[in-house]
Design an enzyme around this catalytic site. Structure first.
Site: not given
Ligand code: ZN
Ligand code: ZN
Length: 306
Positions: A63, A65, A67-68, A141, A211, A269
């Site tokens: 996805h 976000h 942090d990914h 998510h 997530d 995570h």
């Protein structure tokens, strides 16, 4: 195959944990490596490992976000200079991944010396490559997030030499024909090859989640997997708190493991609220309970063979 974690933190990096990135080494089925998510500084982490970026031929994004994905433009640029020249790359992810990469590369006037193919998933993906089968399903998510099920190629059953000898067929080139074909002819007779081979063996299965809070599609991804990689942003405390933020609590993950009959789970995570010491003591505590399924809270550079 082998899974290596280059980042195991949720949201923000900590001194102990980088943001999300997972490498799946496809040996012995292929020499390539597939990355799942590329958090910021993934390429720095990879420098501490024997993995070469040139070997990475697929990147799967769960996805959008930060942090990914915030490590993606830098890693793609470095791949040009680290053995990737001329070697095609496929980037798979949610809608928007192509625009994200192309915009950052264009604005920074970065040029790659290899071609990228983009596959943007709307709802579901079924993708075959070199005998591997990859399925992606939507999770829950808040933002579009996917989980990937990776099935390694199945291997043929072994030749039953005794059975072949019993019909007079001695070891030789003909054995290859028995191996590769459904039927074979010998001495004017047609035989069913499966009578002279062991059962075909399904390759290992990995379920790698983005997530998510619990949702029905998780079962499709995780069923009977040999290894599952799943988030547990909250590893203790109030379950509702995790789900309010569209994340999973450790109890949710344990429920999934049992329901989907997963063999072993690597849990990542992990919220930056926990120090490594706390993670370890929570792990010890969970493992004292008799109904806790086999699992491990992973940290950066942990590897798992399966
Ligand atoms: Zn995240
Ligand atoms: Zn997220």
């Amino acid at each position: 195959m082998e899974i290596t974690f280059f980042g195991t933190s949720a949201g923000l990096p900590t001194k102990e944990r980088n943001t999300q990135a997972i490498a799946l080494n496809l040996e012995p089925y292929s020499n390539n490596i597939w990355l799942f998510d590329v958090g910021e500084a993934t390429q720095h982490q990879i420098l501490h490992h024997s993995i070469k970026l040139g070997k990475v031929d697929h990147i799967f994004i769960t996805h959008m976000h930060g942090d990914h994905i915030f490590g993606l433009p830098g890693l793609l640029s470095s791949r040009s200079f680290q053995g990737g020249e001329g070697l095609p790359l496929t980037v798979v992810g949610p809608k928007g991944i192509k625009e994200f990469v192309e915009t950052t590369l264009r604005l920074s006037e970065s040029r790659l010396n290899y071609p990228i193919t983009y596959i943007e998933i709307e709802n579901h993906l079924s993708y075959q490559h070199n005998g591997f089968n990859v399925e992606a399903h939507l999770l829950n998510h808040g933002i579009t997030s996917f989980g990937y099920r990776v099935e390694a190629p199945s291997t043929q059953g072994k030749i039953d030499v005794q059975a072949l000898k019993s019909i007079g067929l001695e070891p030789g080139p003909k054995y290859q024909e028995v191996k590769n074909n459904e039927t074979f002819e010998y001495n004017g007779k047609i035989y069913d090859s499966s009578q002279f081979k062991g059962d075909e063996k399904q390759g290992p299965v990995a379920a790698i989640f983005g997530d998510t809070m619990p949702c029905n599609n998780e079962l499709l991804i995780a069923r009977n997997a040999n290894v599952m990689v799943h988030e547990s942003t909250y590893i203790e405390g109030d379950k509702n708190l995790a789900n309010n933020y569209h994340h999973s609590h450790i109890d949710d993950v344990f429920d999934l493991i049992k329901e989907a009959n997963v063999e072993y789970s690597l849990i990542t995570h992990i919220s930056n609220r926990y120090t490594q010491e706390e993670v370890e003591s929570i792990s010890e505590l969970l493992k004292t309970k008799s109904d806790t399924p086999p699992f491990k809270f992973v940290k950066d550079f942990d590897t798992w063979s399966f």
